[in-house]
Design a protein around this motif. Structure first.
Motif, short mmCIF file in Angstrom:
data_model
loop_
_atom_site.label_atom_id
_atom_site.label_comp_id
_atom_site.label_asym_id
_atom_site.label_seq_id
_atom_site.Cartn_x
_atom_site.Cartn_y
_atom_site.Cartn_z
N LYS A 1 36.46 -40.66 1.45
CA LYS A 1 35.75 -42.10 1.34
C LYS A 1 36.28 -42.97 2.55
O LYS A 1 37.68 -43.03 2.62
CB LYS A 1 36.16 -42.56 -0.25
N ILE A 2 35.34 -43.52 2.93
CA ILE A 2 35.74 -44.49 4.05
C ILE A 2 36.02 -45.89 3.45
O ILE A 2 35.39 -46.38 2.52
CB ILE A 2 34.71 -44.64 4.91
N SER A 3 37.18 -46.53 3.41
CA SER A 3 37.56 -47.80 2.85
C SER A 3 37.06 -48.89 3.77
O SER A 3 36.26 -49.81 3.08
CB SER A 3 39.06 -48.11 2.97
N THR A 4 37.28 -49.26 5.13
CA THR A 4 36.56 -50.20 5.94
C THR A 4 35.91 -49.56 7.11
O THR A 4 36.62 -48.44 7.64
CB THR A 4 37.47 -51.32 6.06
N GLY A 5 35.15 -50.16 7.86
CA GLY A 5 34.57 -49.66 9.26
C GLY A 5 33.63 -48.54 8.93
O GLY A 5 33.06 -48.45 7.84
N ASN A 6 33.23 -48.09 10.04
CA ASN A 6 32.08 -46.97 9.76
C ASN A 6 32.23 -45.70 10.60
O ASN A 6 33.05 -45.77 11.65
CB ASN A 6 30.76 -47.37 9.90
N VAL A 7 31.33 -44.62 10.41
CA VAL A 7 31.27 -43.44 11.36
C VAL A 7 29.73 -43.07 11.44
O VAL A 7 29.22 -43.15 10.49
CB VAL A 7 31.99 -42.36 10.55
#
Lengths: 330, 328
Positions: A66-72
């Motif tokens: 899971k991504i906590s902050t930011g993006n891919v």
């Protein structure tokens, strides 16, 4: 200039941690404010010691953490996939395009399936092929590309050596015709002579199939040989990033310098002493404030001003990025 | 002068369900006090079995040949029958460090207790003396807060610290011979550099003989005086480390070096050794390397060769079969 295939923007990944059920929940930041752009057709290397967050970053890019902050963002030919706002249907599509090769070829293959079934499984799960004939055709095609003997397809993994097993893992990862591959320590468990063979195979497949790799490794000499661009990670942060020749001939961050000097030279007369770092990598539960490397840095100041530094990469030369704190002390 | 350790004509075979496996064939090595002998080879080459033979730690289905000798202090270890004899060797004259330090400590017993226990078995000491020696050893291997660590469990220590504690424990009985089986393989490079420097200092200080087993030629180059290259249970090349690494003659040694990514020469191609290491169940007859040798002859005359080392230069020993093909 080729296009980017993956952009990682201000990415952080944290995990919840509770020592026991009475204690307070804590957040462990495994990956901290990462910005990278991976160019199409590149061999992008990620190095660091255990606990530096390289695997977590690789998994986050694949959507497995899971991504906590930011993006891919994955840039496909016709559209972009933003992993933070992706729905499950799109995720399935994304999985066809981005695949993972694991470290341990002994653990990654089911002992109860034949090699053919192992390689065919992604095709069946992702419903890429419509008939058994079509599946077999695809399996045979990728198996021969990975230099597997077609007679081997009927056998079980126990009959194979480490190098052959890793070729089976690679075939399985490539059978869905992906564009982007994360290879997580894919040669670490292999003997040197076989390691060379697998590295050559990865390079060759890259040219044949137009692949882009994110190559995660702790072995700097391997990374130096195969990667075009390398990012060095320490405790969840990228401390230096540059084209590999530039990085290895002209390292700027004290951590990169120490890592490079720690590689034992094969020349017995070259007994140059490694830059010895004090102690070990601190726990991610309790990372140092400011510059995360300051507790082991040979250049850390007496007054402890590194405690208040905010980390971040600066471009010191074209394409050569170094953490702010490392620019001055390096 | 007598050697500290002398292994002569050692064969080791294992009886398994699938048949009798040859793990070691005709290995002869010797080691003097204060010297470090590196043994390198890929997995399955018999490096660990050689070391375990010295300690008699191989499993019950092991068969040694009758004329083999492993001589430490004029006594043949292979002729020992009673546990009391073996005790002199295990942990007494000889200590061993393993690859995975977490697996080598008992998880539920304090590190200090484990150190005291083995000291008291081998030395006529009381508990207090044994404790003092143990804490002193922990200090000497660079563990800060030795007194506190003494009362901790293995899981409370980090990887590098555990390996230091392992070294301290192995050295506390003042062994004459140290067997180090891949002691730095599980460690990160920066920690590996620390442990290698520590071991070099300690080897000098204690003037021990060391057998250092690793698959990493770089580590061998940095610590060893002599090196033996093993392939499928046989030593194929042996000599001073400088000579062997700079002037390798056996095609296998050359293959190993060429397969290694060299950070100082990024343009050099990585050349794998063709084929796979054969299973010990169908170990090639004649020259064991012939199935992967780039110089193997068409007519297969290597099948009938008897392996054995010959001295090609002072101190540089090379397998007979490799003498001809190494010139190519």
């Amino acid at each position: 200039m080729s296009k980017n295939i993956v952009s990682v923007n201000n990415l952080s990944v944290s995990f919840d941690y509770q020592e026991n059920f009475l204690s307070k929940k804590q957040k462990i930041k495994a990956v901290n404010n990462i910005n990278i752009k991976i160019k199409k057709g590149s061999f992008f290397g990620l190095v660091g010691e255990s606990g530096s967050g390289k695997t977590t970053l690789g998994r986050a890019i694949l959507g497995a953490n899971k991504i906590s902050t930011g993006n891919v963002i994955f840039h496909d030919d016709d559209r972009d996939y933003d992993l933070t706002s992706i729905n499950s249907k799109e995720m399935k599509e994304y999985r066809k395009k981005a695949q993972l090769i694991f470290q341990d070829p002994y653990a990654a293959l089911s002992p109860r399936m034949t090699v053919r079934d192992i390689i065919a499984e992604p095709l069946e799960v992702m419903k890429i092929t419509n008939s058994r004939e079509e599946t077999d055709e695809k399996v045979r095609e990728i198996a021969s590309k990975c230099r597997l003997n077609l007679e081997h397809l009927r056998r079980y993994p126990h009959a194979f050596s480490g190098g052959q097993r890793q070729r089976i893992s690679i075939a399985r990862a490539l059978v869905s015709n992906p564009k982007f591959i994360v290879a997580d320590e894919s040669v670490a468990a292999l003997d040197v002579s076989i390691q060379a063979d697998i590295l050559n195979l990865l390079k060759q497949l890259q040219n044949e199939l137009n692949l882009t790799y994110l190559f995660i490794s702790h072995d700097l000499s391997v990374v130096a040989h195969v990667c075009d661009i390398v990012a060095v990670m320490y405790l969840g942060h990228i401390v230096e990033m540059a084209p590999s020749r530039d990085l290895f001939s002209n390292p700027r961050h004290p951590y990169t310098k120490a890592l490079l000097s720690s590689i034992p030279s094969i020349d017995p007369e070259n007994k140059s002493k490694a830059i010895e770092l004090e102690g070990e990598i601190p726990s991610a539960m309790n990372p140092p404030s400011g510059c995360v490397f300051r507790t082991r840095c040979p250049h850390a100041s007496q007054d402890g001003k590194e405690e208040n530094i905010e980390m971040g990469l600066e471009e010191v030369e074209p394409d050569h990025w170094v953490d702010r704190c490392g620019v001055s002390c390096g | 002068m007598n050697h500290l350790l002398e292994i002569n004509n050692l064969d080791v075979k294992f009886d398994t369900d699938e048949g009798r496996i040859t793990a070691i064939e005709n290995v002869s090595i010797s080691l003097d006090q204060g010297k470090v002998l590196g043994i390198v080879g890929e997995s399955g080459s018999g490096k660990s079995v050689t070391a375990k033979s010295i300690m008699q730690l191989n499993p019950g289905n092991t068969i040694y040949n009758d004329d083999a000798e492993i001589i430490i202090d004029d006594e043949n270890v292979l002729k020992f029958t009673s546990n009391n004899d073996l005790k002199k060797i295990r942990g007494g004259k000889v200590s061993m460090i393993f690859q995975e330090p977490m697996a080598s400590f008992a998880p539920a017993i304090k590190i200090g207790h484990q150190m005291i226990e083995q000291l008291m078995i081998h030395k006529p000491l009381n508990k207090k003396e044994a404790k003092d020696i143990s804490i002193d050893m922990l200090n000497r291997v660079g563990i800060a807060d030795a007194e506190k660590r003494f009362n901790q469990y293995a899981f409370e220590l980090s990887g590098g610290m555990r390996q230091r504690a392992m070294i301290a424990m192995a050295l506390s009985t003042m062994p004459k011979l140290l067997l180090a089986d891949e002691p730095t393989t599980a460690l990160d490079v920066t920690i590996q550099a620390q442990v290698i420097n520590l071991m070099k200092d300690i080897i000098k200080e204690f003037n021990m003989g060391v057998i250092f087993i690793t698959h990493d030629l770089g580590v061998i180059a940095q610590v060893a005086d002599d090196v033996a290259v093993m392939y499928l249970g046989s030593v194929v090349e042996q000599g001073p480390v400088n000579e062997i690494l700079k002037n390798p003659m056996h095609p296998y040694t050359r293959g190993l070096i060429n397969a290694l990514p060299d950070i100082n020469n990024l343009d050099a191609p990585l050349t794998p050794i063709p084929g796979n290491i054969p299973s010990p169940l169908d170990r090639p007859n004649g020259c064991v390397f012939r199935t992967r040798c780039p110089h193997a002859s068409k007519e297969g005359k290597e099948e009938n060769i008897k392996m054995g080392l010959v001295e090609v230069k002072p101190g540089h020993w090379l397998d007979k079969c490799g003498v001809d093909c190494g010139k190519k």
